[in-house]
Enzyme design. Structure first.
Site, PDB file in Angstrom:
ATOM      1  N   GLY A   1       0.831  -1.201   0.000  1.00  0.00           N
ATOM      2  CA  GLY A   1       0.000   0.000   0.000  1.00  0.00           C
ATOM      3  C   GLY A   1       0.862   1.246   0.000  1.00  0.00           C
TER       4      GLY A   1
ATOM      5  CG  HIS B   1      -7.183  -2.241  15.039  1.00  0.00           C
ATOM      6  ND1 HIS B   1      -6.955  -1.121  15.808  1.00  0.00           N
ATOM      7  CD2 HIS B   1      -7.342  -1.801  13.763  1.00  0.00           C
ATOM      8  CE1 HIS B   1      -6.971  -0.054  15.025  1.00  0.00           C
ATOM      9  NE2 HIS B   1      -7.215  -0.442  13.781  1.00  0.00           N
TER      10      HIS B   1
END
Length: 327
Positions: A11, A187
């Site tokens: 990314g 998370h």
């Protein structure tokens, strides 16, 4: 001069990476004497943006930047990597269910795990950032069976830092004074930021705050929902703070946690704190000599127990939905 460390960032044309790459190249992560080679991966559609990022990295003339590889070929990006930071993942779009995100990103991380297994260095450390980070870590790890499981971790450091910041503001204290914070679990919004063990000096933070209503009704949900609040305010997800958390996470992993303190990492559960084996779960860990170890023996009160279990239950649901991506 030390030999360069090869660092893969996926990314690499994205927001988080734009805040991350320049700090790595400047030495913020591995120190002012450690040269690095950046191996940057993104999809072909992002090639023009990635070329621009590479130009900017070159134009900074970083003394520690020994080389840059920019590619859409994961075999090239992961080849002989020492550190892989897996940031790239598809964001959750409007109308998309969490299970859809798990499926889409799970396939990405399955493929990356297989390639890491083939071409990464055998002692490579892999940090998964792309969401859902815990389950993506598990998918990556299971698809890279020749790499040690202890070399994989999922990032909860942003949540950990958010928790530290909220306590620091509440008590008008420097963040550096607060020790022994924990963010248990996933998370996600089921995470449990736990300040029952946190200390300032020799004093428990809960004895300084003296406000259980603030803890339960403000502190915990504020940390849990902070990412969504940032998106609402900024129109974009957390980037600079996520990049900073990556730096913090890997610095601790390589150089150790401070004496008398610990950090939070998403690692493979081993039965500690009655969390069954087999999920990637946020635990308090001490790092030393490149290894991390779960802090043992902490008392878990009933209030905390329900939250630890809720996070585990969510992770098992995620696991059930991606079992077909595991070998």
């Amino acid at each position: 001069m030390l030999s360069p460390v090869r660092i893969t960032v996926t990314g690499a044309a994205g927001q988080i990476s734009y805040s991350l790459l320049f700090r790595i190249a400047a030495g913020d992560m591995l120190g002012s004497n450690q040269p690095v080679i950046l191996q940057l991966l993104d999809i072909p559609e992002s090639r023009k943006i990635l070329d621009g990022v590479v130009m900017e990295l070159q134009d900074c003339a970083f003394p520690l930047l020994a080389g840059i590889i920019a590619t859409h070929d994961p075999m090239m990006a992961f080849d002989q990597t020492d550190i892989a930071i897996l940031v790239g993942a598809r964001p959750r779009r409007k109308g998309m269910e969490r299970k859809d995100l798990l499926q889409t990103n799970g396939e990405i991380f399955r493929n990356q795990g297989k390639i890491l297994n083939q071409v990464a260095k055998r002692d490579a450390k892999i940090l998964v950032v792309g969401n859902p980070a815990n389950t993506n870590t598990l998918i990556t790890m299971k698809n890279a069976p020749d790499l040690p499981a202890e070399n994989f971790s999922g990032m909860l450091r942003l949540d950990h830092n958010r928790a530290l910041s909220q306590v620091a503001m509440k008590l008008n204290q420097p963040v550096s004074n607060i020790k022994k914070m924990i963010v248990w679990g996933n998370h996600s919004s089921t995470q449990f930021p736990d300040l029952y063990h946190a200390e300032i000096g020799d004093t428990k933070v809960i004895n300084l705050i003296k406000d259980p209503i603030w803890i339960e009704n403000y502190f915990i949900p504020t940390v849990q929902k902070r990412g969504a609040v940032v998106i609402e305010a900024r129109g974009l997800s957390s980037a600079a703070s996520a990049a900073n958390a990556i730096i913090d996470h890997l610095r601790n992993w390589f150089f150790g946690t401070a004496d008398g303190d610990w950090t939070t990492m998403g690692i493979l559960s081993d039965g500690s704190y009655e969390i069954p084996e087999g999920v990637i779960y946020g635990f308090p860990v001490i790092c030393k000599n490149g290894m991390r170890e779960i802090v043992q023996g902490l008392e878990i009160n009933p209030f905390s127990r329900t939250r630890l279990d809720a996070a585990y239950n969510e992770l098992t649901q995620e696991l059930d939905s991606i079992r077909h991506l595991l070998p």
